[in-house]
Motif scaffolding. Structure first.
Motif, PDB file in Angstrom:
ATOM      1  N   GLU A   1      30.115 -50.836  23.661  1.00  0.00           N
ATOM      2  CA  GLU A   1      28.657 -50.809  23.735  1.00  0.00           C
ATOM      3  C   GLU A   1      28.250 -50.293  25.104  1.00  0.00           C
ATOM      4  O   GLU A   1      28.760 -50.730  26.122  1.00  0.00           O
ATOM      5  N   ILE A   2      27.340 -49.337  25.112  1.00  0.00           N
ATOM      6  CA  ILE A   2      26.887 -48.703  26.344  1.00  0.00           C
ATOM      7  C   ILE A   2      25.376 -48.869  26.428  1.00  0.00           C
ATOM      8  O   ILE A   2      24.673 -48.742  25.424  1.00  0.00           O
ATOM      9  N   THR A   3      24.866 -49.137  27.627  1.00  0.00           N
ATOM     10  CA  THR A   3      23.431 -49.300  27.830  1.00  0.00           C
ATOM     11  C   THR A   3      22.928 -48.274  28.835  1.00  0.00           C
ATOM     12  O   THR A   3      23.549 -48.084  29.882  1.00  0.00           O
ATOM     13  N   TYR A   4      21.821 -47.631  28.504  1.00  0.00           N
ATOM     14  CA  TYR A   4      21.176 -46.670  29.397  1.00  0.00           C
ATOM     15  C   TYR A   4      19.702 -47.025  29.534  1.00  0.00           C
ATOM     16  O   TYR A   4      19.080 -47.485  28.576  1.00  0.00           O
ATOM     17  N   ASP A   5      19.153 -46.770  30.705  1.00  0.00           N
ATOM     18  CA  ASP A   5      17.719 -46.825  30.942  1.00  0.00           C
ATOM     19  C   ASP A   5      17.285 -45.402  31.264  1.00  0.00           C
ATOM     20  O   ASP A   5      17.923 -44.732  32.075  1.00  0.00           O
ATOM     21  N   VAL A   6      16.200 -44.959  30.648  1.00  0.00           N
ATOM     22  CA  VAL A   6      15.732 -43.598  30.871  1.00  0.00           C
ATOM     23  C   VAL A   6      14.208 -43.599  30.986  1.00  0.00           C
ATOM     24  O   VAL A   6      13.526 -44.323  30.267  1.00  0.00           O
ATOM     25  N   SER A   7      13.692 -42.797  31.893  1.00  0.00           N
ATOM     26  CA  SER A   7      12.256 -42.661  32.067  1.00  0.00           C
ATOM     27  C   SER A   7      11.667 -41.858  30.913  1.00  0.00           C
ATOM     28  O   SER A   7      12.284 -40.898  30.443  1.00  0.00           O
ATOM     29  N   GLU A   8      10.474 -42.242  30.478  1.00  0.00           N
ATOM     30  CA  GLU A   8       9.831 -41.469  29.417  1.00  0.00           C
ATOM     31  C   GLU A   8       9.485 -40.057  29.899  1.00  0.00           C
ATOM     32  O   GLU A   8       9.215 -39.185  29.089  1.00  0.00           O
ATOM     33  N   SER A   9       9.530 -39.822  31.210  1.00  0.00           N
ATOM     34  CA  SER A   9       9.262 -38.482  31.728  1.00  0.00           C
ATOM     35  C   SER A   9      10.527 -37.630  31.834  1.00  0.00           C
ATOM     36  O   SER A   9      10.472 -36.492  32.293  1.00  0.00           O
ATOM     37  N   ALA A  10      11.673 -38.160  31.382  1.00  0.00           N
ATOM     38  CA  ALA A  10      12.912 -37.372  31.403  1.00  0.00           C
ATOM     39  C   ALA A  10      12.709 -36.121  30.550  1.00  0.00           C
ATOM     40  O   ALA A  10      12.196 -36.185  29.437  1.00  0.00           O
ATOM     41  N   SER A  11      13.094 -34.994  31.102  1.00  0.00           N
ATOM     42  CA  SER A  11      12.881 -33.732  30.384  1.00  0.00           C
ATOM     43  C   SER A  11      13.932 -33.519  29.304  1.00  0.00           C
ATOM     44  O   SER A  11      15.036 -34.066  29.365  1.00  0.00           O
ATOM     45  N   VAL A  12      13.564 -32.723  28.305  1.00  0.00           N
ATOM     46  CA  VAL A  12      14.507 -32.331  27.269  1.00  0.00           C
ATOM     47  C   VAL A  12      15.678 -31.633  27.959  1.00  0.00           C
ATOM     48  O   VAL A  12      15.482 -30.792  28.819  1.00  0.00           O
ATOM     49  N   GLY A  13      16.880 -32.030  27.614  1.00  0.00           N
ATOM     50  CA  GLY A  13      18.076 -31.481  28.237  1.00  0.00           C
ATOM     51  C   GLY A  13      18.671 -32.397  29.301  1.00  0.00           C
ATOM     52  O   GLY A  13      19.789 -32.171  29.765  1.00  0.00           O
TER      53      GLY A  13
END
Length: 107
Positions: free
Chosen positions: A11-23
């Motif tokens: 199991e892997i967990t990531y946090d990502v900003s909603e402003s992360a660009s495609v790619g």
């Protein structure tokens, strides 16, 4: 011959900003086994409805990539299921599943 396919994490967990660009690359899944040559290669796949959740997984690289704009107001977290398999010609091919938890945060 039996393949020992070991995924480094189940199991892997990531946090990502909603402003992360495609790619944008969130991370990379890694697998190992004791074979060499073609029998030591892996394919990484998103399975079932994981293919329709805005992310892609590099078939040979294992890179998890943002594939569409993220909207935290629509969805705060996403669960993907990835499959890792050994495509080599040896008998006893092992398939390993991995759960990927992604939390989307405001920028």
């Amino acid at each position: 011959m039996m393949i020992c396919c070991v995924h480094t994490q189940d199991e892997i967990t990531y946090d990502v900003s909603e402003s992360a660009s495609v790619g944008f690359v969130l991370g990379q899944l890694v697998a190992t086994d004791q074979d060499s040559g073609p029998d030591a290669e892996f394919e990484f796949l998103l399975v079932a409805d994981s293919n329709n959740k805005g992310f892609t997984l590099g078939r040979t690289s294992g890179q998890l990539v943002v594939a569409q704009e993220l909207d935290r107001e629509s969805v705060e977290s996403i669960v993907l299921t990835a499959l890792v398999k050994n495509p080599g010609p040896v008998r006893g091919i092992v398939i390993v599943n991995c759960v990927i938890q992604i939390s989307i945060y405001l920028c």
